[in-house]
Design a protein around this motif. Structure first.
Motif, PDB file in Angstrom:
ATOM      1  N   LYS A 160      -8.276  -3.852   5.909  1.00  0.00           N
ATOM      2  CA  LYS A 160      -8.017  -4.214   7.312  1.00  0.00           C
ATOM      3  C   LYS A 160      -9.153  -5.019   7.957  1.00  0.00           C
ATOM      4  O   LYS A 160      -9.341  -4.991   9.171  1.00  0.00           O
ATOM      5  CB  LYS A 160      -7.704  -2.968   8.151  1.00  0.00           C
ATOM      6  CG  LYS A 160      -6.510  -2.168   7.638  1.00  0.00           C
ATOM      7  CD  LYS A 160      -6.117  -1.077   8.580  1.00  0.00           C
ATOM      8  CE  LYS A 160      -4.990  -0.230   8.004  1.00  0.00           C
ATOM      9  NZ  LYS A 160      -3.799  -1.019   7.624  1.00  0.00           N
ATOM     10  N   LEU A 169       0.799  -1.217   0.000  1.00  0.00           N
ATOM     11  CA  LEU A 169       0.000   0.000   0.000  1.00  0.00           C
ATOM     12  C   LEU A 169       0.835   1.271   0.000  1.00  0.00           C
ATOM     13  O   LEU A 169       0.297   2.364  -0.218  1.00  0.00           O
ATOM     14  CB  LEU A 169      -0.938   0.020   1.216  1.00  0.00           C
ATOM     15  CG  LEU A 169      -1.956  -1.124   1.305  1.00  0.00           C
ATOM     16  CD1 LEU A 169      -2.708  -1.064   2.622  1.00  0.00           C
ATOM     17  CD2 LEU A 169      -2.935  -1.050   0.140  1.00  0.00           C
ATOM     18  N   GLN A 229      -5.091  -5.134  -3.112  1.00  0.00           N
ATOM     19  CA  GLN A 229      -4.949  -4.482  -1.816  1.00  0.00           C
ATOM     20  C   GLN A 229      -5.216  -2.984  -1.906  1.00  0.00           C
ATOM     21  O   GLN A 229      -5.889  -2.400  -1.055  1.00  0.00           O
ATOM     22  CB  GLN A 229      -3.550  -4.740  -1.240  1.00  0.00           C
ATOM     23  CG  GLN A 229      -3.359  -6.143  -0.706  1.00  0.00           C
ATOM     24  CD  GLN A 229      -2.176  -6.255   0.231  1.00  0.00           C
ATOM     25  OE1 GLN A 229      -1.757  -5.273   0.839  1.00  0.00           O
ATOM     26  NE2 GLN A 229      -1.625  -7.462   0.350  1.00  0.00           N
ATOM     27  N   ASN A 230      -4.684  -2.323  -2.934  1.00  0.00           N
ATOM     28  CA  ASN A 230      -4.867  -0.879  -3.069  1.00  0.00           C
ATOM     29  C   ASN A 230      -6.303  -0.528  -3.455  1.00  0.00           C
ATOM     30  O   ASN A 230      -6.832   0.493  -3.026  1.00  0.00           O
ATOM     31  CB  ASN A 230      -3.881  -0.321  -4.101  1.00  0.00           C
ATOM     32  CG  ASN A 230      -2.475  -0.210  -3.548  1.00  0.00           C
ATOM     33  OD1 ASN A 230      -2.116   0.765  -2.911  1.00  0.00           O
ATOM     34  ND2 ASN A 230      -1.667  -1.247  -3.778  1.00  0.00           N
ATOM     35  N   TYR A 276      -7.723  -7.699   3.206  1.00  0.00           N
ATOM     36  CA  TYR A 276      -6.494  -7.325   3.912  1.00  0.00           C
ATOM     37  C   TYR A 276      -6.200  -5.837   3.721  1.00  0.00           C
ATOM     38  O   TYR A 276      -5.788  -5.138   4.661  1.00  0.00           O
ATOM     39  CB  TYR A 276      -5.334  -8.174   3.388  1.00  0.00           C
ATOM     40  CG  TYR A 276      -4.060  -8.040   4.186  1.00  0.00           C
ATOM     41  CD1 TYR A 276      -3.913  -8.678   5.414  1.00  0.00           C
ATOM     42  CD2 TYR A 276      -2.988  -7.303   3.698  1.00  0.00           C
ATOM     43  CE1 TYR A 276      -2.741  -8.571   6.148  1.00  0.00           C
ATOM     44  CE2 TYR A 276      -1.810  -7.182   4.417  1.00  0.00           C
ATOM     45  CZ  TYR A 276      -1.684  -7.819   5.638  1.00  0.00           C
ATOM     46  OH  TYR A 276      -0.526  -7.703   6.350  1.00  0.00           O
ATOM     47  N   GLY A 277      -6.420  -5.335   2.487  1.00  0.00           N
ATOM     48  CA  GLY A 277      -6.194  -3.913   2.214  1.00  0.00           C
ATOM     49  C   GLY A 277      -7.132  -3.025   3.005  1.00  0.00           C
ATOM     50  O   GLY A 277      -6.756  -1.922   3.427  1.00  0.00           O
ATOM     51  N   CYS A 295      -0.929 -13.271  -2.169  1.00  0.00           N
ATOM     52  CA  CYS A 295      -1.895 -12.180  -2.117  1.00  0.00           C
ATOM     53  C   CYS A 295      -1.686 -11.285  -0.901  1.00  0.00           C
ATOM     54  O   CYS A 295      -2.172 -10.153  -0.871  1.00  0.00           O
ATOM     55  CB  CYS A 295      -3.328 -12.723  -2.137  1.00  0.00           C
ATOM     56  SG  CYS A 295      -3.873 -13.515  -0.612  1.00  0.00           S
ATOM     57  N   LEU A 296      -0.947 -11.779   0.095  1.00  0.00           N
ATOM     58  CA  LEU A 296      -0.645 -10.977   1.280  1.00  0.00           C
ATOM     59  C   LEU A 296       0.703 -10.258   1.166  1.00  0.00           C
ATOM     60  O   LEU A 296       1.122  -9.570   2.096  1.00  0.00           O
ATOM     61  CB  LEU A 296      -0.654 -11.867   2.529  1.00  0.00           C
ATOM     62  CG  LEU A 296      -2.001 -12.503   2.872  1.00  0.00           C
ATOM     63  CD1 LEU A 296      -1.871 -13.441   4.057  1.00  0.00           C
ATOM     64  CD2 LEU A 296      -3.057 -11.439   3.148  1.00  0.00           C
ATOM     65  N   SER A 309      -6.941 -10.386  -0.567  1.00  0.00           N
ATOM     66  CA  SER A 309      -6.131  -9.177  -0.726  1.00  0.00           C
ATOM     67  C   SER A 309      -6.969  -7.917  -0.519  1.00  0.00           C
ATOM     68  O   SER A 309      -6.521  -6.956   0.118  1.00  0.00           O
ATOM     69  CB  SER A 309      -5.468  -9.154  -2.111  1.00  0.00           C
ATOM     70  OG  SER A 309      -6.432  -9.100  -3.144  1.00  0.00           O
ATOM     71  N   GLN A 310      -8.208  -7.916  -1.012  1.00  0.00           N
ATOM     72  CA  GLN A 310      -9.061  -6.747  -0.821  1.00  0.00           C
ATOM     73  C   GLN A 310      -9.454  -6.593   0.651  1.00  0.00           C
ATOM     74  O   GLN A 310      -9.467  -5.474   1.180  1.00  0.00           O
ATOM     75  CB  GLN A 310     -10.308  -6.861  -1.701  1.00  0.00           C
ATOM     76  CG  GLN A 310     -10.017  -6.715  -3.195  1.00  0.00           C
ATOM     77  CD  GLN A 310     -11.262  -6.746  -4.059  1.00  0.00           C
ATOM     78  OE1 GLN A 310     -12.361  -6.964  -3.567  1.00  0.00           O
ATOM     79  NE2 GLN A 310     -11.092  -6.542  -5.362  1.00  0.00           N
TER      80      GLN A 310
END
Length: 450
Positions: free
Chosen positions: A83, A7, A304-305, A80-81, A157-158, A77-78
């Protein structure tokens, strides 16, 4: 193992640090097949043709694995991005178990329906016997072919691409060491021929799986906290994984099935043509395996972004990726077209007829390598923002186009007509997906401005 911060920071260095292990991991996956072919090619052309037939069944398995791998990777990933770590753990857990169940079902199907599957290509009986010997062992180990890519995808993905690279590298070394030992025998170890190659491949996949489990057990990270060995069934998470993964999986499966049909056309020109196509496609995978590694990195970075609503950064990622994809495509085109004779000679040494026909294959397919890079990489970008349907639709339509193109060109050019149909469709896919991803990138620009 430390995860990369996707990020923040400069995009290109982050992309390289994330994608380099991914590209190497992709080469490792390719090397499993190349190792088998390299040794089996010293047995006979019939043995190469047999492994080629099973190779398409493994390709279908990989296409089905896209459902749990891509669905889990994009959603994790989404989450995790943004949170939302609880939701990320649910996606990891349910994606893992979906892969296990699918692997068991697919392996069972191969065992039950092996006779009609083997006779589909209508090859000589000695080739069919070798195919059955190889297939029986691969089918038993099929769950491993499903679950290992999902475990790799969980780390990738992490932002951790080094762990799956190291684990898969150990698996490859295992395969390289055990392959010739079981194929040709040594001392008390009997020569098992093509069965030895299959055993070595499954054994290597088993080593990879056990290494992953050991790492997960030792580390208290998000993956470890997902308690993968105990299914935390969540209907919503499971359905979301399937929903995201199905479009890309359907596209990949249609691609694989069309390729099986095309290779039936190729097989009508004899076992030599089928063997050449099998070896040639593995050599050609220098490009698409490399780009696949970059595409996975693109999906993780974008996912993630995008989940963090960093749309301006997503657009910057896209521009960096386009430059990298173009570079990979040009290098791959140069290597495959200039060194086509030398590359083929590595796998069928001494067979002048196979080398000559193989060089023709690589020349025809080499033309499309640049466009293939954009096809795969731009699909990775679209997947990262959750638009899995667009690349799936484009790939499906133009893969289907290969059938009438092949039927049109075969009477004029023989087996080369089939390969020309494949190359032309790849060029068209790459062009269209580039424009689609560019359009989506511009839409993100507008969202960033607001």
């Amino acid at each position: 193992m430390k995860q990369l911060d996707l990020l923040n920071g400069k995009i290109f260095p982050t992309m390289l640090r994330l994608s380099t292990p991914l590209m190497l991991t992709a080469f490792i996956q390719m090397a499993y097949s190349l190792t088998d072919i390299a040794w089996i090619g010293r047995l006979s052309t019939d043995a190469v043709a047999a492994v080629g037939q099973v190779g398409f069944l493994i390709w279908i398995a990989e296409s089905l694995t896209v459902i749990p791998r891509l669905g889990m990777s994009v959603l994790t990933s989404q989450s995790y991005g943004s949170k939302d770590y609880h939701q990320a753990r649910l996606f990891l857990n349910n994606g893992f178990w979906l892969a296990i169940i699918m692997g068991i079902l697919y392996g069972t199907m191969l065992l039950i329906f092996r006779d009609p599957i083997i006779h589909f290509f209508r090859l000589e009986e000695q080739v069919n016997r070798l195919t059955e010997a190889y297939l029986l062992i691969i089918a038993v180990g099929m769950p491993l072919f499903f679950v290992n890519p999902v475990l790799s995808g969980a780390y990738q993905c992490l932002g951790n691409s080094k762990t799956p690279f190291r684990v898969n590298a150990i698996g490859l070394i295992t395969n390289i060491v055990v392959d010739p030992l079981l194929i040709f025998g040594l001392g008390p170890v009997p020569a098992l021929g093509i069965r030895g190659a299959a055993i070595a491949t499954v054994l290597a996949q088993g080593v990879v799986f056990l290494l992953f489990l050991n790492i997960i057990r030792q580390q208290d990270d998000l993956i470890g906290q997902s308690h993968l060995l105990r299914w935390t069934f969540d209907r919503s998470a499971l359905f979301k994984v399937i929903k995201i993964g199905i479009p890309a999986s359907l596209q990949a499966n249609i691609h694989a099935l069309i390729s099986v049909l095309l290779n039936r056309y190729v097989a009508s020109f004899g076992a030599l043509a089928l063997a050449v196509g099998s070896v040639g496609s593995m050599i050609e995978s220098i490009c698409w395996m490399t780009t696949e590694g970059v595409a996975i990195a693109i999906t993780a970075l974008v996912g993630q972004n995008y989940g963090a609503h960093r749309y301006d950064r997503v657009q910057k990622i896209y521009r960096v990726c386009i430059q990298l994809l173009g570079t990979i495509g040009m290098i791959s085109t140069f290597i495959i077209m200039v060194f086509r004779y030398q590359l083929f000679q590595l796998f069928v040494p001494g067979d002048r007829e196979a080398i000559a026909l193989g060089a023709v294959y690589l020349l025809i397919l080499g033309v499309s390598q640049f466009f293939m890079s954009f096809e795969i990489g731009c699909s990775g970008f679209l997947n990262g923002i959750g638009e899995t349907r667009q690349p799936a639709m484009v790939n499906t339509v133009f893969n289907l186009l290969r059938i009438p193109l092949a039927l049109l060109l075969m009477p004029l050019y023989g087996v080369e007509g089939v390969w020309a149909a494949m190359s032309l469709s790849t060029i068209l896919k790459g062009i269209l997906l580039f424009f689609l991803s560019n359009f989506q990138g511009r839409r993100l620009d507008l969202r960033a401005d607001h």
